[in-house]
Enzyme design. Structure first.
Site, PDB file in Angstrom:
ATOM      1  CG  ASN A   1      -1.914  -1.128   1.206  1.00  0.00           C
ATOM      2  OD1 ASN A   1      -2.555  -1.397   0.200  1.00  0.00           O
ATOM      3  ND2 ASN A   1      -2.042  -1.817   2.333  1.00  0.00           N
TER       4      ASN A   1
ATOM      5  CB  CYS B   1      -3.672  -5.965  -5.183  1.00  0.00           C
ATOM      6  SG  CYS B   1      -4.183  -4.427  -5.995  1.00  0.00           S
TER       7      CYS B   1
ATOM      8  CG  HIS C   1     -12.759  -7.235   0.932  1.00  0.00           C
ATOM      9  ND1 HIS C   1     -12.465  -6.126   0.186  1.00  0.00           N
ATOM     10  CD2 HIS C   1     -11.828  -8.171   0.609  1.00  0.00           C
ATOM     11  CE1 HIS C   1     -11.400  -6.372  -0.563  1.00  0.00           C
ATOM     12  NE2 HIS C   1     -11.000  -7.603  -0.327  1.00  0.00           N
TER      13      HIS C   1
ATOM     14  CD  GLU D   1      -8.177  -0.515  -2.870  1.00  0.00           C
ATOM     15  OE1 GLU D   1      -7.338  -1.399  -2.581  1.00  0.00           O
ATOM     16  OE2 GLU D   1      -8.282  -0.028  -4.004  1.00  0.00           O
TER      17      GLU D   1
ATOM     18  CB  CYS E   1     -11.106  -2.291  -4.682  1.00  0.00           C
ATOM     19  SG  CYS E   1     -10.398  -3.547  -3.584  1.00  0.00           S
ATOM     20  N   GLY E   2     -10.310  -4.642  -7.195  1.00  0.00           N
ATOM     21  CA  GLY E   2     -10.680  -5.939  -7.756  1.00  0.00           C
ATOM     22  C   GLY E   2     -11.099  -6.941  -6.714  1.00  0.00           C
TER      23      GLY E   2
ATOM     24  N   GLY F   1     -12.171  -6.238  -3.831  1.00  0.00           N
ATOM     25  CA  GLY F   1     -13.400  -5.694  -3.267  1.00  0.00           C
ATOM     26  C   GLY F   1     -14.618  -6.008  -4.116  1.00  0.00           C
TER      27      GLY F   1
END
Length: 269
Positions: free
Chosen positions: A70, A79, A157, A206, A215-216, A218
């Site tokens: 990050n 990610c 998540h 994020e 956000c994949g 996510g």
């Protein structure tokens, strides 16, 4: 104590739906990224700027290995969009249409789908300890106002299913939930509304980064949560601020399909 940062370090700037990344190809070098480097490069005013950094490494277990960072210098366990971007680059480099990627999440499979790239993000984690949460609670309805769903996709998540994702103050609500006591490793926060049959609108905060255009992992978590609540089937279109991802929760894992774009190459001096 801060350490000397690497210099003359080649990198790529890539994005998936505006979810932007620095990608560093360290095959043949070994891991070169540190927390200090991630923070320096991640600074959008004094560095390069990114939502996440992905470092490509050699792997004995797969075609490549990927490490994620990050912009605040913390590690990201998964990610999705960065995985697709890195896979797009490596598949072009090797002349391949399929790739196996070693991550902290496990071995992920990536395939080219015409102009798009798909990645199998693995099976969702739905038990409280695996997400992880700090105590044993019902992950399908967390004891948080709004009764969100907790889903692990290699990273945690917290998915809020709301009447209108556009109406949510993501900056305020996301920052409040990111470090909720139920999430010992902090969490990504998604706000998701149903806009049509198997069609979701999602906005995201994020962990370690803040609001991003996409956000994949996510989007995968959002589609899983919507299915568990009976709102969608196992395939769903997810519209994010930066564009569209198609999610397909199959027996072998949650597949995510979308575009990957190369923006520019650079050298960190």
């Amino acid at each position: 104590m801060e350490h000397a940062l690497p210099s003359d370090l080649a990198f790529m700037k890539m994005h998936g739906l505006g979810n932007d990344f620095v990608v560093i190809d360290s095959r043949g070098f070994g891991a070169r990224v540190t927390a200090e480097l991630a923070r320096a490069m991640g600074d959008r005013h004094r560095g390069v700027g990114f939502d996440q950094l992905a470092e490509i490494r050699a792997s004995e277990a797969a075609d490549i290995a990927l490490d994620f960072w990050n912009s605040d210098g913390t590690r990201a366990g998964a990610c999705g969009n960065a995985s697709r971007c890195a896979a797009d680059f490596v598949m072009r480099d090797l002349g391949r249409e399929r790739l196996l990627i070693e991550t902290a999440r496990g071995i992920l499979e990536a395939v080219r789908e015409g102009v798009l790239v798909s990645v199998n993000m693995g099976a969702p984690i739905l038990d409280w300890a695996g997400v992880p949460l700090s105590r044993d609670v019902d992950t399908s309805r967390l004891p948080i106002e709004g009764a969100p769903v907790a889903v692990g996709m290699g990273n945690p998540h917290c998915v809020f299913l709301v009447p209108d994702a556009e109406a949510v103050d993501v900056a305020r609500e996301g920052a409040m939930i990111e470090h909720h006591p139920l999430f010992p490793e902090a969490t990504n926060v998604e706000f998701v509304s149903l806009t049509g049959p198997d069609h979701l609108r999602m906005r995201v905060w994020e962990r370690g980064t803040g609001i991003t255009l996409a956000c994949g992992s996510g989007a995968c978590a959002a589609a899983v949560a919507a299915n568990l609540r009976g709102l969608t089937g196992r395939r769903a279109r997810v519209d994010l601020d930066g564009g569209r991802l198609d999610i397909d929760w199959r027996e072998d894992g949650v597949w995510m399909t979308g575009p990957a774009a190369h923006v520019f190459d650079g050298v960190w001096l």
